[in-house]
Design an enzyme around this catalytic site. Structure first.
Site, short mmCIF file in Angstrom:
data_model
loop_
_atom_site.label_atom_id
_atom_site.label_comp_id
_atom_site.label_asym_id
_atom_site.label_seq_id
_atom_site.Cartn_x
_atom_site.Cartn_y
_atom_site.Cartn_z
CG ASP A 131 -9.81 -0.33 4.57
OD1 ASP A 131 -9.39 -0.70 3.46
OD2 ASP A 131 -9.19 -0.52 5.64
CE LYS A 134 -3.92 -2.38 2.07
NZ LYS A 134 -4.76 -2.70 3.26
CD GLN A 183 -3.75 -4.50 6.26
OE1 GLN A 183 -3.88 -3.44 5.65
NE2 GLN A 183 -4.11 -5.66 5.72
#
Ligand code: GUN
Length: 292
Positions: A119, A52, A96
């Site tokens: 997200d 990422k 995460q």
């Protein structure tokens, strides 16, 4: 049979994003900034987060990685989330997953300001997605929609079977494939307790496999001319690899591929698109596209 090349598509989209960022910055606008929180040292999570950060560089974004040991308390982590919520320079951020067992993932997700939730996991974004309002759509389903669109796979009116009902992939995928503005398909969701799962699959024009069981979808489950999207990324021990493992999809590729109109490989299919769609969401966050 056509192989859907997620790696090439993702590279192309990242180049498109980088070009747009250049234009924004050249005209005095703000460079998009993505922050990521990583707790602990899970191998998969480390790799995802590293990729990422690299993708941010490729797109011309600013990125910040915040690392914590896995003994961080829930309270401390929630305080870190709040700091990012308050930080005006951060356009979007992710925590995460998975998190250590002593921390409630749901509590953390709900603590994220939905306007920075790139997200698309916050209930406000999930709810807005479900009723077709502008919002952050979670990256994996968004990436699959993008692949279907770019490869001109007909979805409207088609029978689509989604295997798996996770919050991250199965549920949003089914929602999006059903909606008129996205898939416009007839959708069936199958899971571990579905009766006649094989029969459902055999009738499908499009199968989206997201159950995390290597080689689950076999040739006898796939109709001739179907499109098969493989979301599986299980790490399987493999001594021939330097890392000691390989990524295995949910689809038994060698026997299924010859029957397909379109198929995504693992690796190089859905995976690269997921990170790329996180970048797209971050660009939207930078532009305040959905929320002020
Ligand atoms: N863990 C596995 N996939 C994801 C993802 O898309 N976002 C976050 N935050 N964690 C994940």
């Amino acid at each position: 049979m056509q192989i859907i090349d997620g790696k090439a598509t993702a590279a192309q989209i990242k180049a498109e994003i980088a070009e747009e960022v250049q234009t924004i910055v050249a005209s005095g606008g703000k460079r998009p900034h993505l922050a990521a929180i990583l707790v602990g040292h899970d191998g998969g999570s480390e790799t995802y987060v590293r990729n990422k950060v690299l993708a941010c560089e490729a797109c011309g974004f600013k990125s910040t990685l915040l690392r914590f040991e896995d003994d961080i308390t829930e309270e401390e982590l929630l305080a870190e989330v709040d700091k990012l919520n308050q930080d005006d320079d951060v356009d979007g951020f992710i925590v995460q997953l998975p998190l250590p067992r002593h921390i409630s993932e749901q509590k953390v997700i709900e603590a994220i300001d939905y306007r920075k939730d790139v997200d698309g996991f916050h209930p406000i974004n999930v709810g807005r997605m479900a009723i077709g309002l502008p919002c952050y759509i979670s990256a994996t389903p968004k990436g699959i929609l993008e692949l279907l669109k770019r490869y001109q796979v007909e979805t409207s009116g088609k029978k689509c079977v989604v295997l798996g009902r996770s919050n991250i992939v199965g549920k949003p995928m089914a929602q999006l494939m059903m909606q008129k503005q996205y898939g416009d398909a007839t959708v069936t969701v199958c899971h571990s307790h579905s009766k006649d799962l094989k029969k459902e699959c055999r009738e499908a024009d499009i199968i989206i496999a997201a159950i995390g069981q290597p080689d689950f979808v076999t040739a006898d489950m796939v109709k001739e001319g179907a499109t098969v999207i493989d979301v599986g990324t299980t790490r399987v021990p493999d001594d021939s690899k330097k890392s000691g493992f390989r990524l295995n999809g949910d689809v038994k590729y060698e026997e299924v591929a010859p029957k397909c109109a379109f198929i995504t490989p693992v690796p190089g299919g859905v995976g690269p698109m997921t990170i790329c769609m996180l970048m797209k969401n971050t660009l939207s966050a930078g532009k305040k596209e959905f929320y002020q």
